[in-house]
Scaffold this motif. Structure first.
Motif, mmCIF file in Angstrom:
data_model
loop_
_atom_site.group_PDB
_atom_site.id
_atom_site.type_symbol
_atom_site.label_atom_id
_atom_site.label_comp_id
_atom_site.label_asym_id
_atom_site.label_seq_id
_atom_site.Cartn_x
_atom_site.Cartn_y
_atom_site.Cartn_z
ATOM 1 N N CYS A 1 -4.421 2.384 -11.399
ATOM 2 C CA CYS A 1 -3.442 3.344 -11.356
ATOM 3 C C CYS A 1 -3.568 4.514 -11.164
ATOM 4 C CB CYS A 1 -2.751 2.861 -12.775
ATOM 5 S SG CYS A 1 -1.759 1.453 -12.464
ATOM 6 N N ASP B 1 4.616 6.290 -9.149
ATOM 7 C CA ASP B 1 5.005 5.138 -9.622
ATOM 8 C C ASP B 1 4.770 4.898 -11.290
ATOM 9 O OD1 ASP B 1 6.009 2.461 -9.594
ATOM 10 O OD2 ASP B 1 4.981 1.572 -8.142
ATOM 11 N N LYS C 1 0.198 5.781 -6.960
ATOM 12 C CA LYS C 1 0.176 4.992 -5.724
ATOM 13 C C LYS C 1 -0.577 5.458 -4.470
ATOM 14 C CE LYS C 1 0.646 1.257 -3.166
ATOM 15 N NZ LYS C 1 -0.248 -0.167 -3.100
ATOM 16 N N TYR D 1 -2.673 5.954 -1.003
ATOM 17 C CA TYR D 1 -3.289 5.344 0.299
ATOM 18 C C TYR D 1 -4.389 5.969 0.884
ATOM 19 C CZ TYR D 1 1.573 3.498 -0.246
ATOM 20 O OH TYR D 1 2.671 2.656 -0.630
ATOM 21 N N ASN E 1 -5.068 -0.599 3.094
ATOM 22 C CA ASN E 1 -4.409 -0.386 1.870
ATOM 23 C C ASN E 1 -3.321 -1.607 1.684
ATOM 24 O OD1 ASN E 1 -4.739 2.429 0.864
ATOM 25 N ND2 ASN E 1 -4.839 2.554 3.191
ATOM 26 N N ASP F 1 -0.169 -3.422 -0.931
ATOM 27 C CA ASP F 1 1.004 -3.457 -1.809
ATOM 28 C C ASP F 1 1.276 -4.579 -2.409
ATOM 29 O OD1 ASP F 1 2.889 -1.813 -3.122
ATOM 30 O OD2 ASP F 1 4.313 -1.719 -1.176
ATOM 31 N N CYS G 1 -2.873 -3.197 -10.039
ATOM 32 C CA CYS G 1 -2.620 -1.666 -10.336
ATOM 33 C C CYS G 1 -1.927 -1.015 -9.103
ATOM 34 C CB CYS G 1 -3.919 -1.229 -10.552
ATOM 35 S SG CYS G 1 -4.272 -1.859 -12.436
ATOM 36 N N ARG G 2 -1.719 0.131 -9.138
ATOM 37 C CA ARG G 2 -0.866 0.886 -8.040
ATOM 38 C C ARG G 2 -1.553 1.030 -6.691
ATOM 39 N NH1 ARG G 2 3.432 -1.452 -10.200
ATOM 40 N NH2 ARG G 2 4.264 -0.508 -12.113
ATOM 41 N N THR G 3 -2.879 1.497 -6.940
ATOM 42 C CA THR G 3 -3.660 1.946 -5.668
ATOM 43 C C THR G 3 -4.519 0.753 -5.439
ATOM 44 O OG1 THR G 3 -3.590 4.394 -6.224
ATOM 45 C CG2 THR G 3 -5.557 3.391 -4.618
ATOM 46 N N GLN G 4 -4.253 0.117 -4.080
ATOM 47 C CA GLN G 4 -5.011 -1.162 -3.686
ATOM 48 C C GLN G 4 -5.439 -1.092 -2.441
ATOM 49 O OE1 GLN G 4 -1.811 -4.021 -4.013
ATOM 50 N NE2 GLN G 4 -0.917 -3.056 -5.767
#
Length: 393
Positions: free
Chosen positions: A288, A301, A313, A315, A343, A345, A350-353
């Motif tokens: 996150c 987020d 979040k 990218y 990337n 979603d 967690c937010r960054t993936q």
């Protein structure tokens, strides 16, 4: 690189052969390195690396005669001509018998040049680590049962020192934090939440400045209720500003991130391995918080686990990366080059993936893991990391 070289050679009757042979050898190394090896006095150590060029047999007693001018570790350069390797072996055996450290740099020119580069990187890294002070804000999170190294062992092996800092001090500084520039957090989000996140950043920054910290890790989940916000944004901004900042009190991850910063000058992404696929050698990594400088785009987020405050979040660019993790006992590490495939979603992460394709066998993480959080940063640096860590550990 500032590399200095001092020569040792005997007065035997093959001396006239030495200059053209050794001169060409040194020139070839300089060409591979892209820098000059400066000839210097035997006691001149004002440089990134000092080499003792053993140019001929019969140089052993010359080494002993100059021993009080030389400093450990002793790096003996030899091209193998004129019995120089034989003399170097005798000298290094003597050094080892005295319990001292050194190495013979011998082989083809490419090997020697690569080894010199590694030694310079290692020396600079050790010097920087010896000047590093880390803060531990609160204790490591309870779930990090394998990521808490001994302070004493880290100081002994890497030179890093630690300062334990209470979360009460963080809360106090949060209460005293002044409003900071909301532009530090780009993107549309509730202004009140932005203010709280930036006050947390201000508290972290004040504490880092107060104690002269090179970096810190914070038991961030314990801040969720008393501050009604997260540390995610504050950690992201501090990493962008050059202070290595790790979450969850993960000291092993903090050390890994700081080594990356010192070797490459880059911030890095501390991430959870979320899924591993040995069949196609990929891993999904998520967290996150991420340095905003690493992102091509981002949105704000809430924090995934708590639904509280602000998380990042991000990218990332779909390009080459390196993945690295040092074990808490400082005995093992994992490193691999890789590429960000895409990337993601997904609602349950967690937010960054990101999905990353590894070059090393990703199943090794399942068989012999070095801990949870892995560190991701741009470029292919695995070989440099591997060489330096083998020297340091």
């Amino acid at each position: 690189m500032n590399i200095k070289i001092s020569g040792l050679r005997s007065g035997l009757n093959y001396n006239d052969m030495l200059n053209p042979i050794t001169g060409g050898f040194v020139s070839d190394i300089e060409a591979r390195l892209g820098c000059e090896l400066s000839m210097s006095d035997i006691d001149d150590y004002d440089c990134d690396l000092k080499l003792i060029f053993v140019q001929s047999g019969g140089s052993e007693n010359l080494f002993l005669q100059n021993l009080d001018k030389l400093k450990e570790p002793y790096y003996l350069l030899t091209n193998g001509s004129n019995n120089s390797l034989a003399a170097s072996l005798e000298i290094m055996t003597f050094i080892s018998s005295k319990g001292k450290n050194g190495e013979i740099l011998h082989g083809d020119v490419d090997y020697i040049a690569d080894r010199i580069r590694t030694l310079v990187m290692t020396k600079k890294l050790k010097k920087s680590l010896n000047e590093t002070v880390f803060g531990v804000l609160g204790q490591p999170s309870d779930w990090l049962i394998a990521s808490v190294p001994s302070y004493e062992e880290v100081t002994k092996k890497l030179g890093i020192t630690f300062k334990d800092i209470s979360l009460d001090e963080v809360k106090k500084e949060y209460d005293h934090a002044l409003m900071v520039n909301k532009d530090l957090l780009p993107g549309v989000f509730d202004d009140d939440e932005k203010v709280k996140a930036l006050r947390t950043f201000g508290a972290f920054k004040t504490i880092a400045d107060r104690y002269g910290l090179s970096g810190f890790t914070v038991r961030c989940f314990d801040l969720l209720k008393p501050l009604a916000t997260t540390g995610c944004a504050g950690l992201a901004i501090l990493n962008d500003e050059g202070i290595t900042a790790a979450c969850e009190g993960d000291i092993a991850a903090l050390i890994s991130m700081h080594i990356v910063k010192l070797l490459t000058g880059q911030p890095s992404f501390q991430a959870n391995p979320s899924r591993i696929s040995p069949s196609d050698n990929t891993m999904v990594l998520a967290h996150c918080t991420i340095p905003m400088a690493m992102t091509d785009d981002l949105r704000l987020d809430t924090h995934f686990e708590s639904g509280t405050g602000i998380a990042i979040k991000g990218y990332l660019r779909e390009e080459d990366v390196t993945i690295f993790r040092l074990s808490a006992d400082l005995k093992n590490f994992f490193v691999s080059d890789g590429t960000i495939i895409k990337n993601l979603d997904e609602p349950d992460l967690c937010r960054t993936q990101i999905l990353v394709k590894f070059e090393e066998d990703v199943s090794e993480i399942l068989k012999k893991p070095c801990g949870n959080h892995h560190i991701v940063f741009y470029g292919h640096h695995a070989e440099d990391i591997r060489r330096v860590m083998r020297d340091i550990l």
